[in-house]
Scaffold this motif. Structure first.
Motif, PDB file in Angstrom:
ATOM      1  N   ARG A 286       0.930  -1.144  -0.046  1.00 37.19           N
ATOM      2  CA  ARG A 286      -0.043  -0.027   0.003  1.00 37.19           C
ATOM      3  C   ARG A 286       1.061   1.353   0.026  1.00 37.19           C
ATOM      4  N   TYR A 287       0.601   2.139  -0.775  1.00 35.65           N
ATOM      5  CA  TYR A 287       1.288   3.309  -1.198  1.00 35.65           C
ATOM      6  C   TYR A 287       0.428   4.574  -0.841  1.00 35.65           C
ATOM      7  N   LEU A 288       0.940   5.587  -0.386  1.00 28.49           N
ATOM      8  CA  LEU A 288       0.244   6.964  -0.134  1.00 28.49           C
ATOM      9  C   LEU A 288       1.125   7.834  -0.828  1.00 28.49           C
TER      10      LEU A 288
ATOM     11  N   LEU B 111      15.337   0.502  -5.269  1.00 25.22           N
ATOM     12  CA  LEU B 111      15.444  -0.483  -6.472  1.00 25.22           C
ATOM     13  C   LEU B 111      15.927  -1.679  -5.609  1.00 25.22           C
ATOM     14  N   HIS B 112      15.309  -3.010  -6.028  1.00 24.73           N
ATOM     15  CA  HIS B 112      15.681  -4.287  -5.409  1.00 24.73           C
ATOM     16  C   HIS B 112      15.205  -5.438  -6.410  1.00 24.73           C
ATOM     17  N   GLN B 113      15.840  -6.564  -6.170  1.00 22.79           N
ATOM     18  CA  GLN B 113      15.453  -7.870  -6.772  1.00 22.79           C
ATOM     19  C   GLN B 113      14.789  -8.579  -6.112  1.00 22.79           C
TER      20      GLN B 113
ATOM     21  N   VAL C  61       3.487 -12.028 -10.779  1.00 18.25           N
ATOM     22  CA  VAL C  61       2.618 -11.424 -11.318  1.00 18.25           C
ATOM     23  C   VAL C  61       2.105 -10.437 -10.700  1.00 18.25           C
ATOM     24  N   SER C  62       2.226  -8.782 -11.128  1.00 16.96           N
ATOM     25  CA  SER C  62       2.055  -7.907 -10.212  1.00 16.96           C
ATOM     26  C   SER C  62       0.849  -6.965 -10.770  1.00 16.96           C
ATOM     27  N   VAL C  63       0.019  -6.537  -9.809  1.00 16.96           N
ATOM     28  CA  VAL C  63      -1.397  -6.049 -10.236  1.00 16.96           C
ATOM     29  C   VAL C  63      -1.138  -4.680  -9.724  1.00 16.96           C
TER      30      VAL C  63
ATOM     31  N   PHE D 202      16.575  -5.530 -11.442  1.00 14.80           N
ATOM     32  CA  PHE D 202      16.177  -4.771 -10.474  1.00 14.80           C
ATOM     33  C   PHE D 202      15.049  -3.846 -10.912  1.00 14.80           C
ATOM     34  N   HIS D 203      14.354  -3.412  -9.882  1.00 17.05           N
ATOM     35  CA  HIS D 203      13.086  -2.501 -10.183  1.00 17.05           C
ATOM     36  C   HIS D 203      12.350  -1.771  -8.874  1.00 17.05           C
ATOM     37  N   GLY D 204      11.809  -0.878  -8.898  1.00 16.97           N
ATOM     38  CA  GLY D 204      11.283  -0.210  -7.832  1.00 16.97           C
ATOM     39  C   GLY D 204      10.100   0.764  -8.289  1.00 16.97           C
ATOM     40  N   ILE D 205       9.506   1.493  -7.180  1.00 18.41           N
ATOM     41  CA  ILE D 205       8.597   2.465  -7.599  1.00 18.41           C
ATOM     42  C   ILE D 205       9.009   3.902  -6.972  1.00 18.41           C
ATOM     43  N   ALA D 206       8.840   4.899  -8.090  1.00 16.96           N
ATOM     44  CA  ALA D 206       9.305   6.150  -7.918  1.00 16.96           C
ATOM     45  C   ALA D 206       8.271   6.714  -6.727  1.00 16.96           C
TER      46      ALA D 206
ATOM     47  N   LEU E 240      -0.600  -5.696  -5.908  1.00 14.00           N
ATOM     48  CA  LEU E 240      -0.510  -7.286  -5.575  1.00 14.00           C
ATOM     49  C   LEU E 240       0.699  -7.880  -6.274  1.00 14.00           C
ATOM     50  N   THR E 241       1.451  -8.514  -5.595  1.00 15.06           N
ATOM     51  CA  THR E 241       2.488  -9.290  -6.240  1.00 15.06           C
ATOM     52  C   THR E 241       1.936 -10.835  -5.911  1.00 15.06           C
ATOM     53  N   PHE E 242       1.955 -11.545  -6.917  1.00 17.83           N
ATOM     54  CA  PHE E 242       1.781 -13.116  -6.698  1.00 17.83           C
ATOM     55  C   PHE E 242       3.118 -13.884  -6.795  1.00 17.83           C
TER      56      PHE E 242
HETATM   57  C1  MD6 Z   1       5.107  -2.282  -6.875  1.00 19.29           C
HETATM   58  N1  MD6 Z   1       6.415  -4.160  -7.319  1.00 19.29           N
HETATM   59  O1  MD6 Z   1       4.571  -2.442  -7.945  1.00 19.29           O
HETATM   60  C2  MD6 Z   1       6.082  -3.170  -6.294  1.00 19.29           C
HETATM   61  N2  MD6 Z   1       8.570  -7.211  -7.687  1.00 19.29           N
HETATM   62  O2  MD6 Z   1       4.333  -1.879  -6.062  1.00 19.29           O
HETATM   63  C3  MD6 Z   1       7.397  -5.048  -7.157  1.00 19.29           C
HETATM   64  O3  MD6 Z   1       8.416  -4.876  -6.377  1.00 19.29           O
HETATM   65  C4  MD6 Z   1       7.350  -6.097  -8.110  1.00 19.29           C
HETATM   66  O4  MD6 Z   1       5.532  -5.352  -9.452  1.00 19.29           O
HETATM   67  C5  MD6 Z   1       8.534  -8.087  -8.418  1.00 19.29           C
HETATM   68  C6  MD6 Z   1       7.603  -8.503  -9.504  1.00 19.29           C
HETATM   69  C7  MD6 Z   1       6.911  -7.315  -9.883  1.00 19.29           C
HETATM   70  C8  MD6 Z   1       6.599  -6.396  -9.128  1.00 19.29           C
END
Ligand code: MD6
Ligand code: FE
Length: 220
Positions: free
Chosen positions: A128-130, A137-139, A151-153, A193-197, A214-216
């Protein structure tokens, strides 16, 4: 004589392509979860009534700005001792809420649409983000079976997804993720590596000032 009129139409800005390849093994399925959005959010509320959102502490002692909970057989947790998947919610000291059937079906369908038939997630991490919340950035490498995709929703407020490379120093590209977009990644992209700004201020009809992700995962 017949011909297909639609083949000749230019791209419609109100109906953009349904999917995009991010990198080998990784796809964005635009709007794949949009129709189910309200029902998915109602299910998130039920899950969080059983296992509340909380700000986990990283092994380095920092409080994460993202609030998290889980459902399914196991949940992702972090504390001073490290990261792990645990069958028990350390906060409630009970098993995580069951994964709603709607979640499971959506994750399986999205994986199949991206070329990963037979995906059987055992965990769903809910973030949950506000406005202002970010995820650095992470793996995702705490899962035992790295052959399964993730799978990321995305639900609620839009976010800028940072899509890097296989090395932490690789400069990420920025991908906008809106309500209902689903990202599926695995194969050669599984350890990217990925993340959210930092989330921008906003007001979404279904979530107000929140983004829910949601990440499955198949953790073992
Ligand atoms: C997010 N998602 O979208 C954070 N990790 O809030 C992740 O960290 C993520 O979207 C692995 C695979 C898909 C993702
Ligand atoms: Fe991740």
């Amino acid at each position: 004589m017949t011909f297909d009129l639609f083949d000749a139409l230019p791209p419609d800005p109100d109906d953009p392509p349904r999917s995009e390849v991010l990198a080998p093994g990784a796809m964005v399925l635009r709007g794949f979860a949009r129709e189910a959005g309200a029902e998915l959010l109602a299910a998130v509320s039920e899950v969080s009534a059983g296992s509340p959102f909380r700000h986990l502490i990283t092994p380095g002692g920092l409080r994460m700005s993202v609030a998290m909970t889980n459902c399914g057989e196991r949940g992702w947790v972090s504390d001073r001792t490290g990261y792990r998947y645990d069958a028990v919610d350390p906060e409630t000291e009970r098993p995580w809420p069951a994964m709603p059937q709607l979640f499971r079906t959506l994750a399986e369908d999205a994986a199949a649409a991206a070329g990963y038939a037979g995906f059987a997630p055992d965990a769903c991490l809910i973030n949950r983000y506000l406005p202002g919340t970010r995820l650095s950035l992470h793996q995702d490498r705490d899962e035992l079976d790295l052959r399964a995709p993730i799978v990321s929703v995305s639900l609620g407020l839009p976010a800028v997804f940072l899509w890097g490379g296989l090395r932490r120093a690789d400069r990420p590209t920025r991908v906008r993720l809106a309500h209902g977009d689903v990202v599926v990644w695995g194969g050669p992209s599984r350890l990217v590596f990925h993340g959210i700004a930092p989330l921008a201020e906003g007001d979404h009809a279904l979530t107000g000032r929140e983004r829910i992700n949601l990440t499955f995962r198949k953790t073992r």
